[in-house]
Scaffold this motif. Structure first.
Motif: not given
Length: 587
Positions: A522-531
């Motif tokens: 499992h990986v955790f993703g950080l949505d750059c567009r949401e940021v």
């Protein structure tokens, strides 16, 4: 005449949320912020909590506040676990003491004193333990916690404690036995010893500790482990019940006035009446046979024993049925946990059989299913729990903060600005971060594709392969050697707790390599567009330091590439500290 580096256009377009516009009062470029200055402490974002959120701590400013325990804190769990151990001790030792099977009672005196002291202190601990309110807040004010305890368990706990103290002074300290020894017979002394049954009132605290134990188990174990623990709980209940019955069976024979008892009977075989341990084992064997289909050579020899045996058989019919049904139900639920995988495998087998596919292809697909796909189902994702969609937003934000904030703060930039922009990071955790399963052999991203997420790895199951980059601009002799060393390391296994493609948070970034999973993970993703959307909506003055950090970082990356450095998606170690960031527009 401008140099080659000044002519070369930049390839790193900063995200609009980090750009400093004229509306801010001044324009800032990398040259104007390169000088070190003191870091700015930005105020919190306004309007974060329009009302009292679920999960909020209700505190008091007094000195006693530091003594209040959180209901789900580790110290509270450790204290409750110690109480559970003392209750288990009471469950097994008190029946032995009543039937005089404990041998020298003086050896148990120290443990008895420790148990008494624990329950005395537990009254104070209970009155200074927080609780959850109906709206989901955590009440931690000492006056409120003490008031709630006085209205609930205080009276019961005091009654149990007083009865324990009377039994301790009268029997353990042998005050009653010495007072009545000259005036009462042996039968009266035996009845006095039965007063230890009062200590079984402590078992009422099991209900009080049950919720704590459930919260503790649910916090650290999966559903499969919980079901296995439930089965073990049923077996433990059988053991406790048979222990009580065995002690009672032995006590009836010991305190009986009849000359014939099962201990003295020839049916018991060669038994040394002075061996209490041997007698207890025989009584336990007899008790176990009453709750299951087994045989033994011990039977009642007088009316009292026969009446007790009839009562045990009658109770055993119901108890045996309840225990068997409970164990069967837990095992069936354990099977249902893995039922989806079983159904998927069955459907796959039926599909391939009906289509006449080759055995070689079937073996390859079945191997992938067992080694990759079926293992993903063991980890429950947030989207699999329907009730989470009905949670209050404030409570959901608190859950996301506990899930993602420790991982987000391992990033150097976000960890640096945690204190100044805590509420902004909470919004990022709530909206922009998510968890994704990756099957073995699947690609997380490919080279030359636009990076829309930054990734956080929790295991060493991801492999990053970066191909040779294009010829860099402004390459010199010094950077050529460093470039050779970088290119020679094409394939790397990502370390645990590492970030990948984090430059996509600050500028438009194209992936420079290939990320693939060598095992299901499992990986955790950080949505750059949401940021980017969250930062744009924030007060631009309060995040001045983060914006300057982004400008410095992108400028450093541009300089590194102009110097011939080989850039990729792996974490970049740069010395961009808060000391280099200027004060805000108003500072």
């Amino acid at each position: 005449m401008p140099s080659d580096e000044e002519k070369a256009p930049t390839e790193f377009e900063m995200r609009s949320c980090w750009l400093i516009a004229e509306a801010d009062g001044r324009c800032v470029n990398t040259a104007s912020v390169s000088a070190p200055n003191d870091s700015v402490s930005a105020p919190n974002l306004p309007g974060m909590w329009p009302h009292r959120p679920s999960g909020q701590l209700l505190l008091h400013a007094g000195m006693l506040q530091r003594c209040v325990l959180h209901p789900n804190s580790l110290r509270r769990y450790v204290w409750a676990l110690l109480g559970m151990l003392y209750l288990v001790w009471d469950v097994f030792v008190i029946p032995l003491q009543i039937c005089e099977l404990d041998g020298d009672s003086a050896s148990y005196l120290s443990v008895t004193v420790a148990v008494m002291l624990y329950w005395c202190l537990d009254i104070v601990v209970q009155s200074l333990t927080g609780f959850l309110t109906s709206d989901g807040c955590v009440e931690m004010r000492p006056a409120m916690t003490a008031r709630r305890y006085l209205r609930s368990w205080f009276g019961t706990d005091v009654l149990i404690l007083v009865s324990d103290l009377v039994v301790f002074l009268g029997l353990d300290m042998r005050l009653l036995e010495s007072a009545y020894a000259t005036r009462a017979g042996a039968s009266s002394l035996k009845m006095i010893r039965l007063a230890r049954l009062v200590r079984l009132l402590r078992l009422m605290r099991l209900q009080q500790l049950r919720d704590l134990s459930d919260n503790l188990v649910n916090s650290y174990f999966s559903q499969s482990v919980l079901l296995c623990l439930r089965v073990c709980q049923w077996f433990f209940s059988i053991m406790v019940l048979n222990h009580f019955v065995a002690c009672a069976w032995f006590g009836i024979a010991k305190y009986s006035s009849s000359e014939t008892t099962w201990i003295r009977s020839a049916l018991a075989g060669e038994v040394d009446e002075g061996s209490k341990w041997h007698s207890y084992v025989l009584a336990l064997h007899w008790s176990l046979t009453q709750f299951g289909p087994s045989t033994q050579n011990i039977g009642p020899t007088n009316t009292q024993e026969r009446m007790f045996a009839c009562a045990v058989v009658f109770v055993g019919l119901g108890v045996f049925s309840v225990i068997i049904s409970g164990i069967t139900s837990a095992v069936n639920q354990l099977r249902l946990v893995n039922m989806e995988t079983v159904v998927e495998e069955s459907n796959m087998r039926d599909f391939m059989t009906s289509r006449g596919l080759t055995a070689t292809l079937y073996g390859s697909i079945a191997s992938f299913f067992k080694n990759a796909y079926s293992k993903v189902d063991g980890r429950i994702l947030e989207g699999d729990v329907k009730v989470f969609s009905q949670l209050p937003i404030s409570l959901c934000m608190q859950m996301h903060e506990e899930l993602y904030m420790p991982k987000l703060c391992t990033n150097a930039a976000f960890g640096m600005f945690y204190q100044q922009h805590h509420e902004l990071l909470c919004r990022i955790c709530h909206t922009a971060m998510s968890e994704h399963p990756v099957l073995a052999g699947h690609d997380v991203f490919l080279p030359t594709t636009e990076a829309t997420h930054a990734y956080y790895s929790t295991s060493e199951s991801l492999v990053y392969d970066h191909s040779a980059p294009a010829h860099p601009k402004g390459l010199n002799d010094f950077s050529m050697e460093r470039r050779r060393r970088s290119i020679s390391r094409r394939c790397e296994v990502l370390a645990t707790d590492s970030w990948l493609a984090e430059m996509a948070l600050w500028c438009k970034w194209m992936h420079r390599g290939h990320l693939q999973a060598k095992a299901t993970t499992h990986v955790f993703g950080l949505d750059c567009r949401e940021v980017e959307a969250i930062v744009i909506r924030a007060d631009r003055g309060t995040i001045f330091g983060m914006r300057i950090f982004a400008i410095l970082l992108v400028a450093e990356i541009e300089r590194m590439e102009l110097m011939g450095e080989v850039l990729n998606d792996l974490p970049v170690e740069l010395d961009v500290s808060p000391g280099r960031l200027p004060a805000g527009p108003g500072g």
